[in-house]
Motif scaffolding. Structure first.
Motif, PDB file in Angstrom:
ATOM      1  N   LEU A 547      31.839  66.860  59.082  1.00 27.07           N
ATOM      2  CA  LEU A 547      31.683  65.541  59.706  1.00 27.07           C
ATOM      3  C   LEU A 547      32.660  64.525  59.116  1.00 27.07           C
ATOM      4  CD1 LEU A 547      27.782  65.368  59.972  1.00 27.07           C
ATOM      5  CD2 LEU A 547      29.427  65.641  61.843  1.00 27.07           C
ATOM      6  N   LEU A 548      32.877  64.611  57.820  1.00 24.37           N
ATOM      7  CA  LEU A 548      33.831  63.683  57.202  1.00 24.37           C
ATOM      8  C   LEU A 548      35.249  63.946  57.693  1.00 24.37           C
ATOM      9  CD1 LEU A 548      32.529  63.480  53.514  1.00 24.37           C
ATOM     10  CD2 LEU A 548      32.514  61.649  55.218  1.00 24.37           C
ATOM     11  N   ALA A 550      36.020  65.199  60.482  1.00 22.84           N
ATOM     12  CA  ALA A 550      36.129  64.857  61.896  1.00 22.84           C
ATOM     13  C   ALA A 550      36.036  63.356  62.139  1.00 22.84           C
ATOM     14  CB  ALA A 550      35.053  65.591  62.692  1.00 22.84           C
ATOM     15  N   PHE A 551      35.134  62.679  61.382  1.00 22.07           N
ATOM     16  CA  PHE A 551      34.857  61.277  61.733  1.00 22.07           C
ATOM     17  C   PHE A 551      34.911  60.310  60.551  1.00 22.07           C
ATOM     18  CE2 PHE A 551      32.236  64.047  64.446  1.00 22.07           C
ATOM     19  CZ  PHE A 551      32.828  63.806  65.661  1.00 22.07           C
ATOM     20  N   GLY A 552      34.904  60.810  59.347  1.00 22.31           N
ATOM     21  CA  GLY A 552      34.725  59.907  58.222  1.00 22.31           C
ATOM     22  C   GLY A 552      35.969  59.496  57.478  1.00 22.31           C
ATOM     23  N   LEU A 553      37.014  60.286  57.488  1.00 22.81           N
ATOM     24  CA  LEU A 553      38.222  59.966  56.734  1.00 22.81           C
ATOM     25  C   LEU A 553      39.213  59.258  57.655  1.00 22.81           C
ATOM     26  CD1 LEU A 553      38.736  63.255  54.681  1.00 22.81           C
ATOM     27  CD2 LEU A 553      37.660  61.122  53.939  1.00 22.81           C
ATOM     28  N   PRO A 554      39.878  58.154  57.176  1.00 21.09           N
ATOM     29  CA  PRO A 554      40.852  57.423  58.011  1.00 21.09           C
ATOM     30  C   PRO A 554      42.128  58.221  58.160  1.00 21.09           C
ATOM     31  CG  PRO A 554      40.792  56.501  55.809  1.00 21.09           C
ATOM     32  CD  PRO A 554      39.691  57.527  55.849  1.00 21.09           C
ATOM     33  N   ALA A 555      42.932  57.797  59.139  1.00 24.13           N
ATOM     34  CA  ALA A 555      44.209  58.488  59.385  1.00 24.13           C
ATOM     35  C   ALA A 555      45.147  58.342  58.195  1.00 24.13           C
ATOM     36  CB  ALA A 555      44.865  57.931  60.644  1.00 24.13           C
ATOM     37  N   SER A 556      45.093  57.176  57.562  1.00 26.79           N
ATOM     38  CA  SER A 556      45.937  56.953  56.377  1.00 26.79           C
ATOM     39  C   SER A 556      45.271  55.892  55.543  1.00 26.79           C
ATOM     40  CB  SER A 556      47.343  56.503  56.791  1.00 26.79           C
ATOM     41  OG  SER A 556      47.278  55.288  57.530  1.00 26.79           O
ATOM     42  N   SER A 557      45.764  55.775  54.327  1.00 27.33           N
ATOM     43  CA  SER A 557      45.187  54.766  53.455  1.00 27.33           C
ATOM     44  C   SER A 557      45.501  53.377  54.000  1.00 27.33           C
ATOM     45  CB  SER A 557      45.764  54.884  52.037  1.00 27.33           C
ATOM     46  OG  SER A 557      45.443  56.140  51.497  1.00 27.33           O
ATOM     47  N   PRO A 558      44.617  52.453  54.002  1.00 25.24           N
ATOM     48  CA  PRO A 558      44.844  51.103  54.535  1.00 25.24           C
ATOM     49  C   PRO A 558      45.964  50.420  53.767  1.00 25.24           C
ATOM     50  CG  PRO A 558      42.502  51.517  54.171  1.00 25.24           C
ATOM     51  CD  PRO A 558      43.235  52.636  53.535  1.00 25.24           C
ATOM     52  N   LYS A 559      46.852  49.720  54.520  1.00 24.70           N
ATOM     53  CA  LYS A 559      47.952  48.995  53.908  1.00 24.70           C
ATOM     54  C   LYS A 559      47.589  47.513  53.776  1.00 24.70           C
ATOM     55  CE  LYS A 559      50.473  52.714  54.094  1.00 24.70           C
ATOM     56  NZ  LYS A 559      50.846  53.464  52.875  1.00 24.70           N
ATOM     57  N   GLN A 560      48.118  46.889  52.727  1.00 22.89           N
ATOM     58  CA  GLN A 560      47.927  45.455  52.532  1.00 22.89           C
ATOM     59  C   GLN A 560      49.008  44.667  53.284  1.00 22.89           C
ATOM     60  OE1 GLN A 560      47.950  44.819  48.346  1.00 22.89           O
ATOM     61  NE2 GLN A 560      45.867  45.626  48.055  1.00 22.89           N
ATOM     62  N   GLU A 561      48.611  43.643  53.933  1.00 23.77           N
ATOM     63  CA  GLU A 561      49.556  42.792  54.644  1.00 23.77           C
ATOM     64  C   GLU A 561      49.450  41.369  54.091  1.00 23.77           C
ATOM     65  OE1 GLU A 561      48.912  42.970  58.767  1.00 23.77           O
ATOM     66  OE2 GLU A 561      49.428  45.108  58.964  1.00 23.77           O
ATOM     67  N   ALA A 562      50.647  40.641  53.974  1.00 30.03           N
ATOM     68  CA  ALA A 562      50.672  39.267  53.449  1.00 30.03           C
ATOM     69  C   ALA A 562      51.327  38.351  54.486  1.00 30.03           C
ATOM     70  CB  ALA A 562      51.434  39.203  52.129  1.00 30.03           C
ATOM     71  N   THR A 563      50.749  37.231  54.758  1.00 26.93           N
ATOM     72  CA  THR A 563      51.319  36.188  55.626  1.00 26.93           C
ATOM     73  C   THR A 563      51.414  34.904  54.831  1.00 26.93           C
ATOM     74  OG1 THR A 563      49.124  35.606  56.454  1.00 26.93           O
ATOM     75  CG2 THR A 563      50.335  37.261  57.708  1.00 26.93           C
ATOM     76  N   GLY A 564      52.555  34.215  54.946  1.00 25.03           N
ATOM     77  CA  GLY A 564      52.768  32.976  54.179  1.00 25.03           C
ATOM     78  C   GLY A 564      52.904  31.760  55.088  1.00 25.03           C
ATOM     79  N   THR A 565      52.475  30.637  54.616  1.00 25.20           N
ATOM     80  CA  THR A 565      52.565  29.360  55.343  1.00 25.20           C
ATOM     81  C   THR A 565      53.339  28.381  54.491  1.00 25.20           C
ATOM     82  OG1 THR A 565      50.445  29.779  56.397  1.00 25.20           O
ATOM     83  CG2 THR A 565      51.274  27.489  56.417  1.00 25.20           C
ATOM     84  N   VAL A 566      54.476  27.827  55.062  1.00 30.34           N
ATOM     85  CA  VAL A 566      55.284  26.843  54.327  1.00 30.34           C
ATOM     86  C   VAL A 566      54.916  25.479  54.872  1.00 30.34           C
ATOM     87  CG1 VAL A 566      57.610  26.072  53.733  1.00 30.34           C
ATOM     88  CG2 VAL A 566      57.120  28.522  54.020  1.00 30.34           C
ATOM     89  N   PRO A 567      54.271  24.698  54.086  1.00 34.10           N
ATOM     90  CA  PRO A 567      53.871  23.378  54.595  1.00 34.10           C
ATOM     91  C   PRO A 567      55.100  22.493  54.765  1.00 34.10           C
ATOM     92  CG  PRO A 567      53.320  23.592  52.279  1.00 34.10           C
ATOM     93  CD  PRO A 567      53.833  24.932  52.707  1.00 34.10           C
ATOM     94  N   PRO A 568      55.075  21.556  55.691  1.00 34.82           N
ATOM     95  CA  PRO A 568      56.221  20.657  55.891  1.00 34.82           C
ATOM     96  C   PRO A 568      56.510  19.840  54.635  1.00 34.82           C
ATOM     97  CG  PRO A 568      54.649  20.503  57.700  1.00 34.82           C
ATOM     98  CD  PRO A 568      54.007  21.317  56.650  1.00 34.82           C
TER      99      PRO A 568
END
Length: 647
Positions: A547-548, A550-568
């Motif tokens: 079962l794991l 078939a349904f429990g293990l992800p396709a790949s390890s989750p990746k971290q994503e970063a988004t930045g905001t430059v204030p005016p």
């Protein structure tokens, strides 16, 4: 080589002497004559008889008597007040009574000597009274019936080496009771026909040692007020001691019973030993009473002790026999022991060649018994009925105890094949399962078939066959007896049997409890079958892995994503870290790498540890379920192992 007959030690008649018999008639001379009473002239005989008075001493050793001659002699001695013959010192040694010898109601005032006498016809001593010190019938031969019914022996009665070729009746005889030495001795006597001693009283010693009873021997309601000696006695017919009373010792050492030995309702008031004896049939002790500490040593096919009363401690050593203790009354400890080797006496080893088997002892019933006083050692309880017994939890089972096993091999239940778990079972469970399965009654005398349940004595009557509720109580009490004896492994099968009966009990066990028991049985055999629990554990782990993957293990390890905001107006950057949800792969789910991860998760879940693996939402629930179920199955396996090895 022809042996010349020896003349007697007394002056004898010598009538008919010749070349073939130089001695002739051995009858002693009648006083004043040179002939015996049988060969006197009619005139001399009449004169001799007319001179006799009641109570006179007579000596007719070696004399041949016809019935008419004996009647004439007794009529001459008949007392006018009673009408019965009255004899003083009476000597009939080596005499021959060629026809019926009628001594009925005769009174022997002094000694009565019948040594080596031959009774060709019936001998009638009914209601005779022997008042003297000795009534001696040593080596006498009774070729027809011998009747001593109602006779009284006030002194010693000696019947040693006597041969009774016909019926011997000693009913209601009284032996002893006079002053001085008294008793009755039948040592080395031979009873060719039936011997009756019913309602006889032996006031003093009764000796039957080395006696042979070729017909039935009846001692109904006989009373032995002193010691009774039956050592080396051989009973070729039935020996019947119904309601006999033994107030002294009862010696049956080396006694042999070729048929049955019946001691029903007998009373052994002071007998310390019974046996060792050997019986080719049944030793019947039903209703008997033992008043003092006693040891019984018996080799027999059956020993029946139903309703037997033991007022003091007792040890019953048995070989070969099936022992029935049903409804016995135990007022003190009773030990039934399977004796491992043949019994030995001063006369040698008892001959057990007529008894089958190796000497194993079966106890077939303890119904109605207070088992708190009972000890069974090295016995076979395969057919033992326990229902109705009480204090079974205090029963002591010592040595090697054998119980019936479940049927062997594969069987069919409906369309499904089944195989019974190997375990020790009670006879009552066998009887209930045989009855519910509709088995046919096994033919009498046939050995149990290993592939079938054993049918009970009341098969197939359901009203008289114990139901699961009754059998569960028996298992529960016997389990406690094993546990109290520190035999936890031995108690395991009884716990299994108790749960089995509760699972099948549709009257005393609630439905929910029965379903729980069914699950408990299915998963681990009530916590007693480690293999079953481990099998389910392996199956659960395999299912978790699949079962794991078939349904429990992800396709790949989750990746971290970063988004930045430059204030005016500033160069400051703020990063927000987001973790993506694990997702199932669309293909290549069952790979070696994914199997390795699934196995790691599964193994860690068995011992309550977090796997540390990233799982999908479905995988998280799969892991949670396995962390509950699989450790429980592991615990059941450990419990089963512990139940078998605990000390």
């Amino acid at each position: 080589m022809t042996t010349t007959p020896s003349p007697p030690s007394w002056p004898h008649c010598a009538h008919g002497a010749g070349p073939t018999d130089p001695v002739g008639c051995r009858g002693i001379h009648v006083p004043g004559h040179t002939a015996c009473l049988a060969h006197l002239t009619d005139t001399d005989c009449d004169t001799y008889l007319a001179g006799l008075t009641p109570g006179a001493d007579i000596d007719h050793r070696g004399t041949p008597f016809t019935e008419s001659l004996l009647n004439a002699l007794l009529n001459a001695l008949r007392a006018p007040d009673t009408g019965h013959p009255r004899l003083g010192h009476a000597t009939f040694e080596l005499a021959t009574f060629m026809e019926a010898a009628l001594f009925e109601s005769a009174v022997f005032e002094c000694c009565a000597l019948f040594g080596s006498t031959i009774f060709e016809g019936s001998a009638n001593f009914v209601s005779a009274t022997f008042k003297g010190d000795d009534a001696l019938f040593v080596s006498a031969t009774f070729r027809d019936s011998a009747w001593f019914t109602g006779a009284t022996f006030e002194g010693r009665a000696e019947f040693g080496h006597v041969t009774f070729e016909g019926h011997a009746g000693f009913d209601k005889v009284t032996f002893g009771g006079g002053d001085g030495y008294s008793g009755a001795t039948f040592g080395s006597a031979t009873f060719e026909g039936r011997a009756e001693f019913g309602m006889t009283t032996f006031e003093d010693y009764a000796g039957f040692g080395s006696t042979t009873f070729k017909g039935d021997a009846g001692f109904f309601s006989t009373t032995f007020k002193d010691n009774a000696q039956f050592g080396q006695t051989v009973f070729e017919g039935d020996a019947l001691f119904y309601q006999a009373t033994f107030r002294g010792n009862a010696w049956f050492a080396s006694a042999t019973f070729k048929s049955d030995a019946g001691f029903e309702d007998a009373a052994f008031e002071r007998a310390a030993n019974l046996g060792p004896l050997i019986c080719d049939g049944t030793v019947e002790l039903s209703g008997a009473m033992f008043g003092v500490p006693v040891t019984l040593e018996i080799s027999a096919k059956e020993v029946m002790c139903t309703r037997t009363r033991w007022q003091s401690t007792a040890t019953v050593r048995v070989r070969h026999a099936a022992v029935d203790l049903g409804h016995a009354v135990l007022e003190a400890p009773l030990a039934v022991i399977a004796h491992q080797i043949p019994f030995t006496t001063i006369d040698g080893i008892l001959d057990e060649s007529a008894l089958p088997g190796s000497g194993a002892v079966r106890v077939v019933s303890v119904q109605g018994v207070d088992a708190a006083h009972l000890v069974l050692t090295d016995t076979d309880l395969s057919d033992c009925l326990f229902s109705g017994a009480f204090h079974l939890d205090q029963l002591r089972l010592e040595g090697r105890t054998t119980l019936a096993s479940t049927p062997t091999g594969w069987h069919r239940k409906g369309i499904a094949p089944i195989r019974w778990t190997r375990r020790r079972t009670l006879a009552e469970e066998h009887h209930w399962r045989a009855q519910t399965a509709g088995q046919l009654t096994a033919p009498a005398g046939t050995p149990p078939e290993p592939r079938r349940w054993r049918t009970g004595p009341h098969h197939p009557d359901p009203a008289r066959t114990p139901d699961p509720d009754d059998v569960a109580a028996l298992y529960r009490q016997l389990r406690k007896a094993f546990e109290d004896g520190k035999n936890e492994p031995g108690a395991a099968d009884f716990y299994y049997g108790e749960c089995e009966m509760r699972r099948h009990d549709r009257t005393g066990t609630p439905t929910a409890e029965r379903r729980l028991l069914w699950a408990y049985w299915l998963l681990s055999g009530y916590g007693l079958r480690a293999g079953r629990a481990l099998g389910w554990l392996a199956a659960a782990m395999l299912a978790t892995i699949v079962l794991l993957m078939a349904f429990g293990l992800p396709a790949s390890s989750p990746k971290q994503e970063a988004t930045g905001t430059v204030p005016p107006g500033g160069g400051k950057v703020t990063f927000v870290i987001d973790k993506q949800d694990p997702k199932n792969p669309t293909r290549d789910r069952f790979t070696s790498k994914r199997f390795d991860k699934a196995l790691s998760v599964t193994l860690n879940s068995v011992v309550f540890r977090s796997s540390g693996q990233d799982l999908t939402t479905t995988g998280t629930y799969i892991e949670m379920t396995s962390r509950i179920l699989e450790p429980a199955l592991l615990a059941l396996a450990v419990l089963a192992v512990r139940g078998r090895i605990k000390r």
